[in-house]
Design an enzyme around this catalytic site. Structure first.
Site, PDB file in Angstrom:
ATOM      1  N   SER A   1       0.853  -1.187   0.000  1.00  0.00           N
ATOM      2  CA  SER A   1       0.000   0.000   0.000  1.00  0.00           C
ATOM      3  C   SER A   1       0.884   1.230   0.000  1.00  0.00           C
ATOM      4  O   SER A   1       2.001   1.209   0.531  1.00  0.00           O
ATOM      5  CB  SER A   1      -0.892   0.010   1.246  1.00  0.00           C
TER       6      SER A   1
ATOM      7  N   TYR B   1      -1.437  -0.553  10.448  1.00  0.00           N
ATOM      8  CA  TYR B   1      -1.508  -0.977   9.046  1.00  0.00           C
ATOM      9  C   TYR B   1      -0.325  -0.454   8.247  1.00  0.00           C
ATOM     10  O   TYR B   1       0.333  -1.206   7.514  1.00  0.00           O
ATOM     11  CB  TYR B   1      -2.813  -0.478   8.436  1.00  0.00           C
TER      12      TYR B   1
END
Length: 284
Positions: A146, A159
């Site tokens: 990501s 995350y």
């Protein structure tokens, strides 16, 4: 160069989103694919959709938060097809199962759950796939990362830390097992308009991402799947240990880029209006 005949791929999170698009693309290119997911219903629908494709697609119920189930998905690939050539560590866990928040509100349980879902699971996928790839003479691992791996997200510290760790894991695997003919890379998306993303993301958040992306569109799941398939193919045989951004250039510009565009093209500038008023290109 995109010939996957007789290749066997395992795609975690393969029942939806990026994983689903990757499964269909690989199967259309003659790869045999294992969908490793907890969503048996959507996986079954996907298998039906792939029935007429040249590659065979099977399902293995897999919860990536449990090591024994990750080991089992690799065993399932071996029992179904006799080998494993491609591992796409794609699955993640929604915030409902792995809560994330600002550091001052973080619990150790939430932190570990998120790290386990987005980093440890990928390590375990590599752990159980690598010996078989090496025995078979090589293979390819593609991790889904990501853009949060390199830039602060404000409210997703666990995350983003997990994805940053995934980048280093990608490099470690690439450096350690490259001489065994195993390549490892990561694809790094920004916002991807998957079905779940469209259903759960507020419209204002989607507009914000769109406004900050130089391209006049946001990514669809197929856009990212295309990059995954490229990285899994012989067309990328000299790419190893890379984290390839596929986010439309969202993170390549200075934060005041839009203001500078307006300053150089006039205060009433908008990208849509600018495109609409440009003269048409000559066909010649």
């Amino acid at each position: 160069m995109l010939n996957f005949t007789n290749k066997v791929a395992v795609v975690t999170g393969g029942a939806s989103g990026i994983g689903r698009a990757t499964v269909k693309t690989l199967a259309s290119l003659e790869a045999n694919v294992v969908i490793a997911d907890i969503d048996e219903k959507n996986a079954g629908t996907l298998i039906d959709e792939c029935a007429d494709l040249p590659g065979k697609v099977v399902f293995c119920s897999t919860d990536i938060l449990h090591e024994e189930q990750i080991a089992n998905m690799i065993s399932h690939a071996l029992s179904s097809f006799g080998r494993i050539d491609i591992l796409h560590n794609n699955a993640g866990v929604p915030r409902s199962r792995a809560p994330d928040c600002e550091i001052t509100d973080m619990t150790v349980e939430w932190w570990h759950r998120t790290i386990d879902a987005h980093l440890t699971s990928a390590m375990l996928g590599c752990k159980y796939a690598l010996p078989h790839m090496i025995t078979n003479g090589g293979g390819v691992i593609v991790n889904t990362s990501s853009s949060a791996a390199a830039d602060a997200t404000v409210d997703l510290p666990a995350y983003s830390s997990a994805k940053a760790g995934l980048h280093q894991l990608t490099r470690e695997v690439a450096a350690t097992y490259g001489r065994d003919n195993v390549r490892c890379n990561a694809v790094v998306p920004g916002l991807v308009l998957t079905e779940r993303g469209r259903a759960t993301l507020p419209a204002e958040q989607i507009k914000l991402f769109a406004a900050q992306t130089p391209l006049p569109y946001l990514a669809e799941a197929q856009d990212i799947a295309n990059v995954v398939v490229f990285l899994a193919s012989d067309a990328s045989r000299m790419i190893n240990g890379e984290c390839l951004r596929a986010e439309g250039g969202m993170m390549i510009k200075l934060p005041y880029w839009e203001s500078k565009l307006k300053a150089s093209r006039g205060p009433s500038f908008s990208r849509k209006a600018y495109r609409d008023t440009r003269p048409a290109k000559s066909a010649g």
